[in-house]
Design an enzyme around this catalytic site. Structure first.
Site, PDB file in Angstrom:
ATOM      1  N   HIS A  55      15.855 -25.985  -8.128  1.00 21.29           N
ATOM      2  CA  HIS A  55      17.023 -26.215  -8.993  1.00 21.29           C
ATOM      3  C   HIS A  55      18.161 -25.222  -8.768  1.00 21.29           C
ATOM      4  CE1 HIS A  55      16.031 -29.710 -11.290  1.00 21.29           C
ATOM      5  NE2 HIS A  55      14.854 -29.231 -11.665  1.00 21.29           N
ATOM      6  N   ASP A  82      13.588 -31.565  -6.217  1.00 22.58           N
ATOM      7  CA  ASP A  82      14.471 -30.927  -7.201  1.00 22.58           C
ATOM      8  C   ASP A  82      15.020 -29.609  -6.662  1.00 22.58           C
ATOM      9  OD1 ASP A  82      14.035 -33.100  -8.789  1.00 22.58           O
ATOM     10  OD2 ASP A  82      13.468 -31.971 -10.578  1.00 22.58           O
ATOM     11  N   ASN A 114      13.337 -36.254  -8.444  1.00 22.56           N
ATOM     12  CA  ASN A 114      14.205 -37.162  -9.199  1.00 22.56           C
ATOM     13  C   ASN A 114      15.655 -36.690  -9.225  1.00 22.56           C
ATOM     14  OD1 ASN A 114      13.038 -35.103 -11.046  1.00 22.56           O
ATOM     15  ND2 ASN A 114      14.325 -36.091 -12.579  1.00 22.56           N
ATOM     16  N   HIS A 115      15.902 -35.409  -8.935  1.00 23.19           N
ATOM     17  CA  HIS A 115      17.286 -34.925  -8.895  1.00 23.19           C
ATOM     18  C   HIS A 115      17.961 -35.164  -7.548  1.00 23.19           C
ATOM     19  CE1 HIS A 115      18.113 -32.833 -12.772  1.00 23.19           C
ATOM     20  NE2 HIS A 115      16.812 -33.005 -12.873  1.00 23.19           N
ATOM     21  N   HIS A 164       6.472 -35.376  -6.179  1.00 31.48           N
ATOM     22  CA  HIS A 164       7.287 -34.658  -7.157  1.00 31.48           C
ATOM     23  C   HIS A 164       6.810 -34.861  -8.581  1.00 31.48           C
ATOM     24  CE1 HIS A 164      10.577 -32.618  -9.055  1.00 31.48           C
ATOM     25  NE2 HIS A 164      10.768 -33.664  -9.832  1.00 31.48           N
ATOM     26  N   HIS A 238       8.026 -30.961 -11.260  1.00 30.75           N
ATOM     27  CA  HIS A 238       8.706 -31.822 -12.238  1.00 30.75           C
ATOM     28  C   HIS A 238       8.694 -31.315 -13.677  1.00 30.75           C
ATOM     29  CE1 HIS A 238      10.642 -35.506 -13.396  1.00 30.75           C
ATOM     30  NE2 HIS A 238       9.583 -36.086 -13.942  1.00 30.75           N
TER      31      HIS A 238
END
Length: 311
Positions: A55, A82, A114-115, A164, A238
């Site tokens: 992130h 992510d 998912n990002h 993920h 996740h």
């Protein structure tokens, strides 16, 4: 100006300095070509180090490499997605991982989270960051094209599935993952989406996820999936884990690996990487956030208002 290549790009990005727009175009094209050769479930051999969400916490990613023992010239890595959003250095984080992919293509596997999505990055920071740093959305578009080719999963020695998010009621066999069409934006529902969005939980079988995508799945689901596919373990990311990693269910057949320490620069959690040797027995290395002046300055200078979705 003398044109630079991947080695020079890597040295630049290690210093948290962005590449030019044209260099990013070249880099993204190189990475796409490599990813096109990979399967939806990329096979990886031990020994390997598995890493969870990053992130955009670039300085903590450097600390991760120090904790794990170095860059991929010596060590196999699987990153579980992510890479972007929320942190202030999403661009530099993803650029570093792409540069490493070009330099050590067989030593680093990049799974999609998912990002890694156009829709999500327009809400949670990466789109805005690219716009601020380049003055246009062009580099964001290049990166999104790379996202579309990231693998959906990795499998370690045929026994540990790395993904993920989690499982899907539409996917019973690994071969059903292998035949998915992955070169696209993350769908809103279905098996592809579920792999990136689902979570293990204390539920009977399947339950609708409060995230609005994916499912909650229980121990019986995980146990049956692993049995049918000859797996020992599902390794996923996740979800924030304050202790850096967490085994789920009595069988310990699902584990969450979280690699963003002091998540969002305020959660106070530690992070981990999971090392898997030839015996397939995972061990975990814990690390803490870097007390970095760059991060403190950025935190003070950024507007920290983000949409409500947190984990």
């Amino acid at each position: 100006m003398v044109s630079r290549g991947p080695d020079e790009w890597l040295e630049t990005i290690k210093k948290c300095q962005a590449l030019t727009e044209n260099e990013m175009k070249q880099l993204c094209e190189m990475v796409k070509e490599l990813l096109m050769e990979e399967s939806n479930i990329q096979p990886v051999q031990t020994p390997v180090t598995v890493c969870g969400d990053i992130h955009g916490q670039f300085h903590d990613l450097l600390e991760l490499f120090r904790t794990a023992g170095g860059f991929p010239d010596d060590i196999n890595y699987i990153f579980l997605g992510d890479y972007v959003d929320r942190g202030y250095y999403s661009l530099e984080t993803f650029t570093l991982l792409m540069c490493l992919k070009v330099k050590y293509p067989a030593k680093i596997t990049l799974v999609r989270g998912n990002h890694e999505s156009r829709q999500i990055t327009q809400v949670y920071g990466f789109y805005e960051e690219c716009l601020n740093k380049y003055g246009s959305t062009t580099v964001w578009k290049y990166c999104c094209q790379v996202f579309d080719f990231l693998t959906l999963a990795a499998i370690i020695d045929g026994k540990i599935l790395c993904v993920h998010g989690g499982l899907s009621p539409e996917i019973r066999m690994l071969d059903q993952i292998r035949v998915l069409s992955r070169a696209q934006e993350v769908p809103h529902e279905g098996g592809f989406s579920d792999l990136l969005w689902s979570d293990p939980d204390n539920v009977e079988a399947w339950q609708v996820s409060p995230r609005g995508a994916g499912w909650l799945f229980g121990s019986k689901v995980a146990r049956e999936f692993n049995h049918v596919n000859g797996l020992n373990l599902i390794a996923r990311a996740h979800q924030l884990v304050m202790e850096g990693f967490k085994y789920h269910f009595p069988e310990k057949d699902v584990v969450t690996v979280w690699s963003a320490p002091n998540y969002c620069y305020r959660c106070g959690n530690v992070a981990s990487v999971m090392k898997v040797d030839e015996d397939l027995e995972p061990t975990f290395k814990i690390f803490s956030a870097v007390p970095d002046d760059y991060i403190r300055e950025s935190t003070a200078n950024h507007n920290n208002q983000r949409a409500g979705y947190f984990l």
